[in-house]
Design a protein around this motif. Sequence first.
Motif, PDB file in Angstrom:
ATOM      1  N   THR A 102     -21.510  45.154 -13.986  1.00 14.26           N
ATOM      2  CA  THR A 102     -20.691  44.022 -13.543  1.00 14.26           C
ATOM      3  C   THR A 102     -20.807  42.895 -14.560  1.00 14.26           C
ATOM      4  O   THR A 102     -21.915  42.508 -14.941  1.00 14.26           O
ATOM      5  CB  THR A 102     -21.157  43.498 -12.167  1.00 14.26           C
ATOM      6  OG1 THR A 102     -21.112  44.556 -11.213  1.00 14.26           O
ATOM      7  CG2 THR A 102     -20.272  42.342 -11.696  1.00 14.26           C
ATOM      8  N   TYR A 130     -19.875  38.848 -15.441  1.00 12.13           N
ATOM      9  CA  TYR A 130     -19.474  37.623 -14.752  1.00 12.13           C
ATOM     10  C   TYR A 130     -19.465  36.436 -15.711  1.00 12.13           C
ATOM     11  O   TYR A 130     -20.144  36.419 -16.734  1.00 12.13           O
ATOM     12  CB  TYR A 130     -20.378  37.331 -13.544  1.00 12.13           C
ATOM     13  CG  TYR A 130     -21.763  36.819 -13.859  1.00 12.13           C
ATOM     14  CD1 TYR A 130     -21.981  35.470 -14.194  1.00 12.13           C
ATOM     15  CD2 TYR A 130     -22.876  37.654 -13.782  1.00 12.13           C
ATOM     16  CE1 TYR A 130     -23.252  34.994 -14.464  1.00 12.13           C
ATOM     17  CE2 TYR A 130     -24.148  37.181 -14.044  1.00 12.13           C
ATOM     18  CZ  TYR A 130     -24.338  35.850 -14.382  1.00 12.13           C
ATOM     19  OH  TYR A 130     -25.597  35.376 -14.648  1.00 12.13           O
ATOM     20  N   LEU A 166     -18.444  31.906  -9.454  1.00 11.93           N
ATOM     21  CA  LEU A 166     -18.376  32.937 -10.484  1.00 11.93           C
ATOM     22  C   LEU A 166     -17.059  33.693 -10.443  1.00 11.93           C
ATOM     23  O   LEU A 166     -16.516  33.953  -9.361  1.00 11.93           O
ATOM     24  CB  LEU A 166     -19.508  33.962 -10.321  1.00 11.93           C
ATOM     25  CG  LEU A 166     -20.944  33.472 -10.279  1.00 11.93           C
ATOM     26  CD1 LEU A 166     -21.876  34.677 -10.173  1.00 11.93           C
ATOM     27  CD2 LEU A 166     -21.280  32.622 -11.489  1.00 11.93           C
ATOM     28  N   ARG A 167     -16.576  34.063 -11.634  1.00 14.64           N
ATOM     29  CA  ARG A 167     -15.524  35.067 -11.742  1.00 14.64           C
ATOM     30  C   ARG A 167     -16.205  36.350 -12.191  1.00 14.64           C
ATOM     31  O   ARG A 167     -16.890  36.369 -13.218  1.00 14.64           O
ATOM     32  CB  ARG A 167     -14.458  34.654 -12.752  1.00 14.64           C
ATOM     33  CG  ARG A 167     -13.336  35.705 -12.867  1.00 14.64           C
ATOM     34  CD  ARG A 167     -12.395  35.408 -14.024  1.00 14.64           C
ATOM     35  NE  ARG A 167     -11.591  34.226 -13.760  1.00 14.64           N
ATOM     36  CZ  ARG A 167     -11.512  33.185 -14.571  1.00 14.64           C
ATOM     37  NH1 ARG A 167     -12.229  33.151 -15.680  1.00 14.64           N
ATOM     38  NH2 ARG A 167     -10.727  32.168 -14.290  1.00 14.64           N
ATOM     39  N   LEU A 168     -16.016  37.425 -11.449  1.00 14.83           N
ATOM     40  CA  LEU A 168     -16.709  38.684 -11.714  1.00 14.83           C
ATOM     41  C   LEU A 168     -15.722  39.802 -11.990  1.00 14.83           C
ATOM     42  O   LEU A 168     -14.649  39.860 -11.382  1.00 14.83           O
ATOM     43  CB  LEU A 168     -17.588  39.080 -10.523  1.00 14.83           C
ATOM     44  CG  LEU A 168     -18.617  38.047 -10.069  1.00 14.83           C
ATOM     45  CD1 LEU A 168     -18.197  37.445  -8.747  1.00 14.83           C
ATOM     46  CD2 LEU A 168     -20.003  38.647  -9.964  1.00 14.83           C
TER      47      LEU A 168
END
Length: 242
Positions: A126, A128, A151-153
């Motif tokens: 992942t 982020y 957060l943008r993940l």
Amino acid sequence: MKILYQDDYYVAVNKPAGLLVHRSEIDRHETRFAVQMLRDQLGRRVFPVHRLDKPTAGVLLFALRPEAARRMMAAFMSDSIRKTYLAVVRGHTSEMATIDYPLKEELDKMTDAKADPNKQAQPAVTHYRRLATVELPHAVGRYPSCRYSLLRLSPETGRKHQIRRHMKHIFHPIVGDTTHGDGRHNDFFRTHFDCRQLLLAATGLAFAHPYSGRPVDITAPLDQVYSRVITELGWENLPGQF
């Protein structure tokens, strides 16, 4: 449900938080499912090609034909789909990072009774980027203040509960996660923000169309509760956050 995208082969909706994708033995009492609701809405059969956890809101894609479902599921299996999520997590994270941490399959006693409990952990990655932080003058636990990050993940793989488990692994659990989260911070958001949902939303889904090859980029707005929390935390004017 709000339709975000539709063509002759696929349709995407903005799934509300708390809605199951399809009937499950885990939630026998539930009577509403995204598959059934969309079928009734369109007046035709639909075929889910991926899943979102029940508490996760956002872009959910269906096929309108069995062959279209097979093609899109193959794309998901090959990890060629670009998925974007927005999450509020406990603490101040790094500005950006990649979590490369294999995950063992989470088994449910009812639905996974025949699954191999000794199956090896599978690769899970992942990425982020931190969009914003905030520190509030409220004692939650042993500290005199509480900190959160937006957060943008982008998950590179698609393991069960991957984002939620990865954020727990790096000690920044997602607010509202009653399985992998921090109960004290969940209680704080219920009390101070009247927020009783998981603050994780699938805000984007991008792929090459399996039939035409053209790029498709689907985005979903945040729901009313999530949007209100973003505003109350002072993050509503961030450029391009979704």
